[in-house]
Motif scaffolding. Structure first.
Motif, PDB file in Angstrom:
ATOM      1  N   ARG A  64      66.275 -30.794  -0.773  1.00  0.00           N
ATOM      2  CA  ARG A  64      66.191 -29.551   0.001  1.00  0.00           C
ATOM      3  C   ARG A  64      67.520 -29.187   0.636  1.00  0.00           C
ATOM      4  NH1 ARG A  64      61.285 -30.242   4.109  1.00  0.00           N
ATOM      5  NH2 ARG A  64      62.311 -28.387   4.943  1.00  0.00           N
ATOM      6  N   SER A  65      68.575 -29.918   0.314  1.00  0.00           N
ATOM      7  CA  SER A  65      69.870 -29.678   0.958  1.00  0.00           C
ATOM      8  C   SER A  65      70.554 -28.452   0.369  1.00  0.00           C
ATOM      9  CB  SER A  65      70.771 -30.900   0.800  1.00  0.00           C
ATOM     10  OG  SER A  65      70.241 -32.017   1.484  1.00  0.00           O
ATOM     11  N   SER A  66      71.157 -27.648   1.245  1.00  0.00           N
ATOM     12  CA  SER A  66      71.793 -26.417   0.790  1.00  0.00           C
ATOM     13  C   SER A  66      72.932 -26.041   1.732  1.00  0.00           C
ATOM     14  CB  SER A  66      70.779 -25.265   0.740  1.00  0.00           C
ATOM     15  OG  SER A  66      70.332 -24.930   2.048  1.00  0.00           O
ATOM     16  N   ILE A  67      73.751 -25.116   1.258  1.00  0.00           N
ATOM     17  CA  ILE A  67      74.773 -24.479   2.076  1.00  0.00           C
ATOM     18  C   ILE A  67      74.533 -22.983   2.002  1.00  0.00           C
ATOM     19  CG2 ILE A  67      77.243 -24.040   2.339  1.00  0.00           C
ATOM     20  CD1 ILE A  67      77.719 -26.856   1.236  1.00  0.00           C
ATOM     21  N   ARG A  68      74.523 -22.304   3.143  1.00  0.00           N
ATOM     22  CA  ARG A  68      74.076 -20.919   3.197  1.00  0.00           C
ATOM     23  C   ARG A  68      75.018 -20.042   4.007  1.00  0.00           C
ATOM     24  NH1 ARG A  68      67.813 -21.735   5.209  1.00  0.00           N
ATOM     25  NH2 ARG A  68      67.081 -23.012   3.457  1.00  0.00           N
ATOM     26  N   GLU A  81      75.649 -22.173   7.342  1.00  0.00           N
ATOM     27  CA  GLU A  81      74.749 -23.246   7.747  1.00  0.00           C
ATOM     28  C   GLU A  81      74.517 -24.211   6.589  1.00  0.00           C
ATOM     29  OE1 GLU A  81      70.384 -23.584   9.973  1.00  0.00           O
ATOM     30  OE2 GLU A  81      70.861 -21.795   8.802  1.00  0.00           O
ATOM     31  N   SER A  82      74.459 -25.484   6.910  1.00  0.00           N
ATOM     32  CA  SER A  82      74.070 -26.482   5.912  1.00  0.00           C
ATOM     33  C   SER A  82      72.740 -27.092   6.331  1.00  0.00           C
ATOM     34  CB  SER A  82      75.141 -27.576   5.785  1.00  0.00           C
ATOM     35  OG  SER A  82      75.352 -28.232   7.022  1.00  0.00           O
ATOM     36  N   THR A  83      71.924 -27.421   5.328  1.00  0.00           N
ATOM     37  CA  THR A  83      70.633 -28.040   5.594  1.00  0.00           C
ATOM     38  C   THR A  83      70.564 -29.387   4.887  1.00  0.00           C
ATOM     39  OG1 THR A  83      69.505 -27.054   3.681  1.00  0.00           O
ATOM     40  CG2 THR A  83      69.579 -25.752   5.707  1.00  0.00           C
ATOM     41  N   GLY A  84      69.692 -30.247   5.391  1.00  0.00           N
ATOM     42  CA  GLY A  84      69.578 -31.597   4.866  1.00  0.00           C
ATOM     43  C   GLY A  84      68.254 -31.875   4.177  1.00  0.00           C
TER      44      GLY A  84
END
Length: 258
Positions: A67-71, A60-63
């Protein structure tokens, strides 16, 4: 004696109407509903931008900037098993995988990050023109959305743009295409700020059908927590969906078109 001109013209128009008019000229794409098979915990602080399923895990990627991340996420519990934060100036968007690499794009920074799928270590970056919204692949090419009605097809090794396909439904362009997923020969695309997913023929760009997910998460905290996130387990034929800031992720089955 030749028939009058007007009679010939009417005959010609009748012949054209019976042979060249395509179905989308008058028929809207069919609409499918859904049945919830399972629901799973999902991080309610995750501003979900991209999602895919691989070897039993969700990626999952977040925006949002800062606060953006790859998980890597455990499906059953929603627990984040592995993560990397993007630099604070980047607004993360969609992700996909290619071989042993994970590719994540960004919104307005025109930059994509290519990571090692196992370690999440940065392998390289590449640039593209315009915005990045969603990304997936068909086994041969990367497919990217940019918020317009166009899908871009990229070479997965050089990342050069090869062509674009304009997405239409009933002959009209469908814009705001967001998160993407490749499902059994079609591109599934979230349409931003709606509860609909477009099923798209990747060759023609025509929307072959709509998936209406109205009511899937009726209670939402604000305007930002929209449907966004599609993952497909091709081996078990399981379809997962979630949204930005949603507390749940759903496994759904599609119902017959209506």
């Amino acid at each position: 004696m030749n028939p009058p001109f007007e009679s010939r013209r009417r005959a010609l128009l009748t012949a054209l109407a019976s042979t060249t008019v395509t179905p989308w000229a008058w028929a809207a794409p069919p609409v499918q509903g859904y049945k919830v098979v399972n629901s799973y915990p999902h991080d309610p602080d995750a501003f979900t931008q991209g999602l895919f399923f691989h070897d039993g895990f969700l990626y999952e990627s977040t925006g949002l900037r800062g606060r953006s991340s790859i998980r890597k996420v455990d499906l059953a519990t929603g627990r984040v098993l592995q993560a990397v934060e993007l630099p604070g100036e980047f607004f993360g968007e969609g992700i996909t995988m290619w071989g042993d690499r994970l590719i994540g794009i960004t919104w307005q920074e025109q930059t994509a990050f290519v990571l090692d799928l196992k370690t999440f270590k940065l392998w390289r970056k590449f640039n593209y023109a315009g915005e990045g919204w969603g990304i997936t692949h068909d086994g041969r090419e990367l497919i990217m959305s940019d918020g317009t009605a166009e899908l871009r097809f990229l070479d997965p090794l050089t990342f050069k743009e090869l062509r674009r396909v304009r997405v239409t439904a009933s002959g009209r362009p469908v814009d705001l295409l967001n998160e993407l997923e490749w499902v059994d020969g079609e591109v599934y695309a979230n349409v931003w700020q709606t509860d609909r997913i477009a099923r798209i023929n990747p060759k023609t760009g025509q929307v072959t059908g709509w998936i209406d997910l109205t009511g899937l998460l009726p209670q939402r905290s604000g305007a930002d927590d929209v449907l966004n996130g599609i993952a497909y387990d091709a081996k078990a034929r399981r379809l997962f969906v979630t949204g930005k800031l949603w507390p749940k992720l759903f496994e759904i089955q599609l119902t017959k078109p209506r």
